[in-house]
Design a protein around this motif. Structure first.
Motif, PDB file in Angstrom:
ATOM      1  N   ILE A   1       0.860  -1.191   0.000  1.00 41.15           N
ATOM      2  CA  ILE A   1       0.000   0.000   0.000  1.00 41.15           C
ATOM      3  C   ILE A   1       0.896   1.240   0.000  1.00 41.15           C
ATOM      4  CG2 ILE A   1      -1.832   1.237   1.218  1.00 41.15           C
ATOM      5  CD1 ILE A   1      -2.416  -1.388   2.765  1.00 41.15           C
ATOM      6  N   PHE A   2       0.762   2.045  -1.040  1.00 42.19           N
ATOM      7  CA  PHE A   2       1.592   3.253  -1.155  1.00 42.19           C
ATOM      8  C   PHE A   2       0.734   4.510  -1.052  1.00 42.19           C
ATOM      9  CE2 PHE A   2       3.629  -0.005  -3.795  1.00 42.19           C
ATOM     10  CZ  PHE A   2       4.898  -0.026  -3.241  1.00 42.19           C
ATOM     11  N   PRO A   3       1.282   5.572  -0.457  1.00 40.93           N
ATOM     12  CA  PRO A   3       0.613   6.869  -0.614  1.00 40.93           C
ATOM     13  C   PRO A   3       0.839   7.301  -2.065  1.00 40.93           C
ATOM     14  CG  PRO A   3       2.283   6.897   1.147  1.00 40.93           C
ATOM     15  CD  PRO A   3       2.520   5.681   0.320  1.00 40.93           C
ATOM     16  N   ALA A   4      -0.138   7.127  -2.911  1.00 41.20           N
ATOM     17  CA  ALA A   4       0.021   7.373  -4.359  1.00 41.20           C
ATOM     18  C   ALA A   4      -1.364   7.307  -4.982  1.00 41.20           C
ATOM     19  CB  ALA A   4       0.928   6.303  -4.980  1.00 41.20           C
ATOM     20  N   SER A   5      -1.399   7.263  -6.300  1.00 37.61           N
ATOM     21  CA  SER A   5      -2.662   6.964  -6.983  1.00 37.61           C
ATOM     22  C   SER A   5      -2.380   5.769  -7.878  1.00 37.61           C
ATOM     23  CB  SER A   5      -3.148   8.190  -7.771  1.00 37.61           C
ATOM     24  OG  SER A   5      -2.269   8.434  -8.841  1.00 37.61           O
ATOM     25  N   GLY A   6      -3.321   5.439  -8.743  1.00 37.73           N
ATOM     26  CA  GLY A   6      -3.121   4.282  -9.617  1.00 37.73           C
ATOM     27  C   GLY A   6      -1.825   4.388 -10.411  1.00 37.73           C
ATOM     28  N   THR A   7      -1.480   5.594 -10.824  1.00 29.45           N
ATOM     29  CA  THR A   7      -0.273   5.793 -11.629  1.00 29.45           C
ATOM     30  C   THR A   7       0.976   5.371 -10.851  1.00 29.45           C
ATOM     31  OG1 THR A   7      -1.389   7.614 -12.748  1.00 29.45           O
ATOM     32  CG2 THR A   7       0.999   7.515 -12.991  1.00 29.45           C
TER      33      THR A   7
ATOM     34  N   ALA B   1       5.221   1.315  -9.625  1.00 27.93           N
ATOM     35  CA  ALA B   1       5.752   0.325  -8.677  1.00 27.93           C
ATOM     36  C   ALA B   1       5.773  -1.066  -9.301  1.00 27.93           C
ATOM     37  CB  ALA B   1       4.895   0.317  -7.412  1.00 27.93           C
ATOM     38  N   SER B   2       4.703  -1.410 -10.012  1.00 26.02           N
ATOM     39  CA  SER B   2       4.599  -2.766 -10.555  1.00 26.02           C
ATOM     40  C   SER B   2       5.738  -3.051 -11.531  1.00 26.02           C
ATOM     41  CB  SER B   2       3.246  -2.967 -11.252  1.00 26.02           C
ATOM     42  OG  SER B   2       3.171  -2.211 -12.454  1.00 26.02           O
ATOM     43  N   LEU B   3       6.088  -2.054 -12.332  1.00 30.09           N
ATOM     44  CA  LEU B   3       7.099  -2.276 -13.366  1.00 30.09           C
ATOM     45  C   LEU B   3       8.520  -2.126 -12.823  1.00 30.09           C
ATOM     46  CD1 LEU B   3       5.359  -0.384 -16.311  1.00 30.09           C
ATOM     47  CD2 LEU B   3       5.439  -2.849 -15.927  1.00 30.09           C
ATOM     48  N   THR B   4       8.757  -1.064 -12.055  1.00 29.20           N
ATOM     49  CA  THR B   4      10.143  -0.807 -11.644  1.00 29.20           C
ATOM     50  C   THR B   4      10.655  -1.862 -10.667  1.00 29.20           C
ATOM     51  OG1 THR B   4       9.369   0.705  -9.929  1.00 29.20           O
ATOM     52  CG2 THR B   4      10.055   1.690 -12.017  1.00 29.20           C
ATOM     53  N   ASN B   5       9.762  -2.467  -9.915  1.00 28.58           N
ATOM     54  CA  ASN B   5      10.204  -3.475  -8.941  1.00 28.58           C
ATOM     55  C   ASN B   5      10.490  -4.837  -9.552  1.00 28.58           C
ATOM     56  OD1 ASN B   5      10.186  -2.638  -5.940  1.00 28.58           O
ATOM     57  ND2 ASN B   5       8.429  -1.573  -6.834  1.00 28.58           N
ATOM     58  N   THR B   6       9.969  -5.060 -10.746  1.00 20.99           N
ATOM     59  CA  THR B   6      10.095  -6.407 -11.314  1.00 20.99           C
ATOM     60  C   THR B   6      10.869  -6.434 -12.625  1.00 20.99           C
ATOM     61  OG1 THR B   6       7.941  -6.102 -12.373  1.00 20.99           O
ATOM     62  CG2 THR B   6       7.946  -7.256 -10.251  1.00 20.99           C
ATOM     63  N   ARG B   7      11.198  -5.267 -13.176  1.00 20.76           N
ATOM     64  CA  ARG B   7      11.800  -5.250 -14.511  1.00 20.76           C
ATOM     65  C   ARG B   7      13.095  -4.451 -14.543  1.00 20.76           C
ATOM     66  NH1 ARG B   7       9.309  -9.084 -15.420  1.00 20.76           N
ATOM     67  NH2 ARG B   7      11.463  -9.511 -15.849  1.00 20.76           N
ATOM     68  N   SER B   8      13.847  -4.644 -15.636  1.00 25.00           N
ATOM     69  CA  SER B   8      15.102  -3.925 -15.856  1.00 25.00           C
ATOM     70  C   SER B   8      15.002  -3.175 -17.178  1.00 25.00           C
ATOM     71  CB  SER B   8      16.255  -4.929 -15.946  1.00 25.00           C
ATOM     72  OG  SER B   8      16.284  -5.713 -14.772  1.00 25.00           O
ATOM     73  N   PRO B   9      15.724  -2.049 -17.297  1.00 24.90           N
ATOM     74  CA  PRO B   9      15.681  -1.308 -18.572  1.00 24.90           C
ATOM     75  C   PRO B   9      16.034  -2.240 -19.726  1.00 24.90           C
ATOM     76  CG  PRO B   9      16.818  -0.031 -16.895  1.00 24.90           C
ATOM     77  CD  PRO B   9      16.566  -1.381 -16.290  1.00 24.90           C
ATOM     78  N   GLY B  10      15.316  -2.092 -20.822  1.00 21.86           N
ATOM     79  CA  GLY B  10      15.565  -2.933 -21.994  1.00 21.86           C
ATOM     80  C   GLY B  10      14.678  -4.171 -22.035  1.00 21.86           C
ATOM     81  N   ASP B  11      14.069  -4.527 -20.914  1.00 19.93           N
ATOM     82  CA  ASP B  11      13.165  -5.694 -20.916  1.00 19.93           C
ATOM     83  C   ASP B  11      12.054  -5.482 -21.934  1.00 19.93           C
ATOM     84  OD1 ASP B  11      14.522  -7.001 -18.941  1.00 19.93           O
ATOM     85  OD2 ASP B  11      12.944  -6.849 -17.417  1.00 19.93           O
TER      86      ASP B  11
ATOM     87  N   GLY C   1      -5.438   8.678  -3.326  1.00 18.04           N
ATOM     88  CA  GLY C   1      -4.330   8.834  -2.387  1.00 18.04           C
ATOM     89  C   GLY C   1      -3.637   7.544  -2.017  1.00 18.04           C
ATOM     90  N   LEU C   2      -4.244   6.408  -2.378  1.00 15.95           N
ATOM     91  CA  LEU C   2      -3.541   5.139  -2.172  1.00 15.95           C
ATOM     92  C   LEU C   2      -3.358   4.444  -3.513  1.00 15.95           C
ATOM     93  CD1 LEU C   2      -5.402   3.602   0.943  1.00 15.95           C
ATOM     94  CD2 LEU C   2      -3.246   4.881   0.927  1.00 15.95           C
ATOM     95  N   GLY C   3      -2.150   3.953  -3.736  1.00 17.74           N
ATOM     96  CA  GLY C   3      -1.876   3.062  -4.866  1.00 17.74           C
ATOM     97  C   GLY C   3      -1.599   1.694  -4.252  1.00 17.74           C
TER      98      GLY C   3
ATOM     99  N   ALA D   1      12.867   4.038  -5.631  1.00 22.79           N
ATOM    100  CA  ALA D   1      13.265   4.435  -4.280  1.00 22.79           C
ATOM    101  C   ALA D   1      11.999   4.476  -3.433  1.00 22.79           C
ATOM    102  CB  ALA D   1      13.968   5.781  -4.306  1.00 22.79           C
ATOM    103  N   TYR D   2      11.161   5.466  -3.713  1.00 25.81           N
ATOM    104  CA  TYR D   2       9.932   5.633  -2.924  1.00 25.81           C
ATOM    105  C   TYR D   2       9.040   4.391  -3.014  1.00 25.81           C
ATOM    106  CZ  TYR D   2       5.795   8.126  -1.164  1.00 25.81           C
ATOM    107  OH  TYR D   2       4.709   8.536  -0.435  1.00 25.81           O
ATOM    108  N   PHE D   3       9.013   3.773  -4.189  1.00 27.30           N
ATOM    109  CA  PHE D   3       8.095   2.637  -4.414  1.00 27.30           C
ATOM    110  C   PHE D   3       8.785   1.278  -4.275  1.00 27.30           C
ATOM    111  CE2 PHE D   3       5.823   5.915  -7.060  1.00 27.30           C
ATOM    112  CZ  PHE D   3       4.722   6.009  -6.223  1.00 27.30           C
ATOM    113  N   ASP D   4       9.946   1.250  -3.633  1.00 27.10           N
ATOM    114  CA  ASP D   4      10.687  -0.018  -3.572  1.00 27.10           C
ATOM    115  C   ASP D   4       9.949  -1.040  -2.701  1.00 27.10           C
ATOM    116  OD1 ASP D   4      12.590  -2.033  -3.390  1.00 27.10           O
ATOM    117  OD2 ASP D   4      14.264  -0.599  -3.422  1.00 27.10           O
ATOM    118  N   PHE D   5       9.546  -2.155  -3.339  1.00 24.90           N
ATOM    119  CA  PHE D   5       8.847  -3.204  -2.577  1.00 24.90           C
ATOM    120  C   PHE D   5       9.702  -3.679  -1.397  1.00 24.90           C
ATOM    121  CE2 PHE D   5       6.293  -5.096  -6.451  1.00 24.90           C
ATOM    122  CZ  PHE D   5       5.434  -4.013  -6.401  1.00 24.90           C
ATOM    123  N   ALA D   6      11.037  -3.726  -1.609  1.00 24.23           N
ATOM    124  CA  ALA D   6      11.906  -4.325  -0.584  1.00 24.23           C
ATOM    125  C   ALA D   6      11.791  -3.569   0.744  1.00 24.23           C
ATOM    126  CB  ALA D   6      13.354  -4.336  -1.073  1.00 24.23           C
TER     127      ALA D   6
END
Ligand code: PLP
Length: 403
Positions: A64-70, A75-85, A208-210, A230-235
């Motif tokens: 649960i992030f303080p965010a919106s759907g965007t 978060a969904s992409l940056t936590n699981t993927r690498s540039p060029g994927d 207000g929640l993503g 950084a802000y959205f890091d699942f870890a």
């Protein structure tokens, strides 16, 4: 300025943000507390468990992030993927478009399958593309479950079957911003690896929640993903969430609201919530038919139960209908976006809603259309919706039967 006040209540019928039930508003009206106190986990830990029920998952991990759907998209992409994927994505409306653009800004190589706006993701084309990808370079398939811009719902289960039929290991990423908690969504059964939503639609909260729900398979991918986050890091969340805390200050009022929203959903029962959305959407569609107008959705199989995008006749501008509705009748309708700007207006029928509220919006749409010269028969839409509600023995009858 004298005379500027709009008396009565505003009829909020955009497809999110949605109407907030009084009891959820009251739940958010609370003094702040220490989010590192020993009591705080009593609020937070059940939220994760209860959100899993909404995503219909046993093993998925909720963030649960303080965010919106965007933010949840990111978060969904940056936590699981690498540039060029390489990613495969169907584009058939403004929101599928924006998610693709966001992926590209993070350096992902998105293969886009263009679909006509008014249709949705094609499992056949997805299967074909995956079969052709012999070296399994495609790492993920991105699908917007409910394209809010066009009122189109795609068949996520069929996309999963397509991925499996191609014997392809790509993860399935699903945007459920305008479906989850309104339209049946089954994370585990449909083999969704990463699902995201926001708070301001089916969850009946302010924006207000993503929220992201991540399968164990997708969690495993986080170890190798090198996109910057950084802000959205699942870890960071995975370290603090199990004890009921967050890596930074959470959006406290929204968490209180979320607690109450989940109570509201479970009191009604998720299946009843889905059935109510189908029923109210069907009433809206009956009105559209009676007006002699068409939905943007090209075929009933694409019909969305949370939003109807209604095409205005040639020679008229949907924006005029929306402007008239807002200024004259205090009714907020959704606009046509991008490719369909001016060609349609949208009625959002999701969240905390019943027949009479919806009939107000249908009446307002009807009056606004007539005011701008679209000659629908007065009362035709309301009558058709009423007849549908009567015949379908919907909401009210079920509630009475349950009493
Ligand atoms: N995805 C869909 C399907 C949406 O409808 C929206 C917003 O309406 C978004 C993503 C973006 O979400 P937000 O506006 O909460 O950032």
């Amino acid at each position: 300025m004298a005379g500027a006040r709009r008396p009565g209540r505003n009829f909020l019928f955009v497809p999110g943000p949605t109407n907030i039930p009084e009891r959820i508003l009251r739940a958010m009206h609370a003094p702040m507390e220490d989010h590192r106190s020993p009591d705080f986990p009593k609020l937070t830990l059940p939220l994760y468990e209860d959100l899993k029920k909404v995503f219909q998952t046993k093993d998925g991990q909720v963030f649960i992030f303080p965010a919106s759907g965007t933010g949840a998209w990111e978060a969904s992409l940056t936590n699981t993927r690498s540039p060029g994927d390489k990613m495969l994505a169907a584009r058939f409306g403004q929101f599928s478009h924006l998610w693709i653009e966001l992926a590209r800004r993070h350096g992902l190589d998105v293969i886009v399958q263009e679909e006509e706006w008014g249709t949705g993701a094609s499992p056949e084309r997805i299967e074909e593309a995956l079969r052709a990808d012999k070296n399994h370079e495609i790492k993920g398939v991105m699908v917007v479950h409910n394209e809010t811009a066009t009122g189109v719902t795609s068949d996520v289960a069929a996309v999963r079957r397509a991925i499996d039929a191609a014997k392809h290991p790509a993860l399935l990423y699903v945007d459920g911003v305008s479906s989850i908690a309104s339209i049946d969504f089954r994370m585990d059964e449909w083999g969704v690896d990463l699902a995201i939503t926001g708070s301001q639609k089916g969850l009946m909260l302010p924006a207000g929640l993503g929220i992201a729900c991540v399968s164990q398979k997708a969690m495993a991918e986080t170890k190798n993903a090198t996109c910057t986050k950084a802000y959205f890091d699942f870890a960071d969340h995975a370290r603090t969430n199990p004890s009921g805390y967050f890596p930074y200050t959470p959006a406290l009022p929204l968490l209180y609201g979320l607690r109450e929203a989940l109570n509201v959903l479970f009191e009604e029962g998720l299946d009843n919530v889905f059935a109510r959305h189908r029923y109210l959407a069907s009433g809206t569609r009956a009105a559209v038919e009676a007006w002699g107008l068409k939905l943007c959705a090209k075929d009933p199989k694409w019909h969305s139960d949370t939003v109807s995008a209604i095409m205005v006749p040639e020679g008229f501008n949907g924006a005029d209908v929306i402007d008239r509705a807002y200024r004259r009748y205090n009714l907020a309708l959704g606009a046509g976006l991008s490719q369909v700007a001016g060609k349609l207006f949208r009625i959002g029928h999701l969240g905390d809603l019943n027949e009479l509220m919806l009939l107000g919006a249908i009446a307002g749409a009807e009056m606004s259309m007539r005011d701008v010269g679209i000659e629908v028969e007065p009362g035709a839409g309301i009558a058709a919706a009423q007849e549908y509600f009567r015949g379908a023995q919907g909401l009210g009858e079920r509630r009475l039967a349950a009493e």
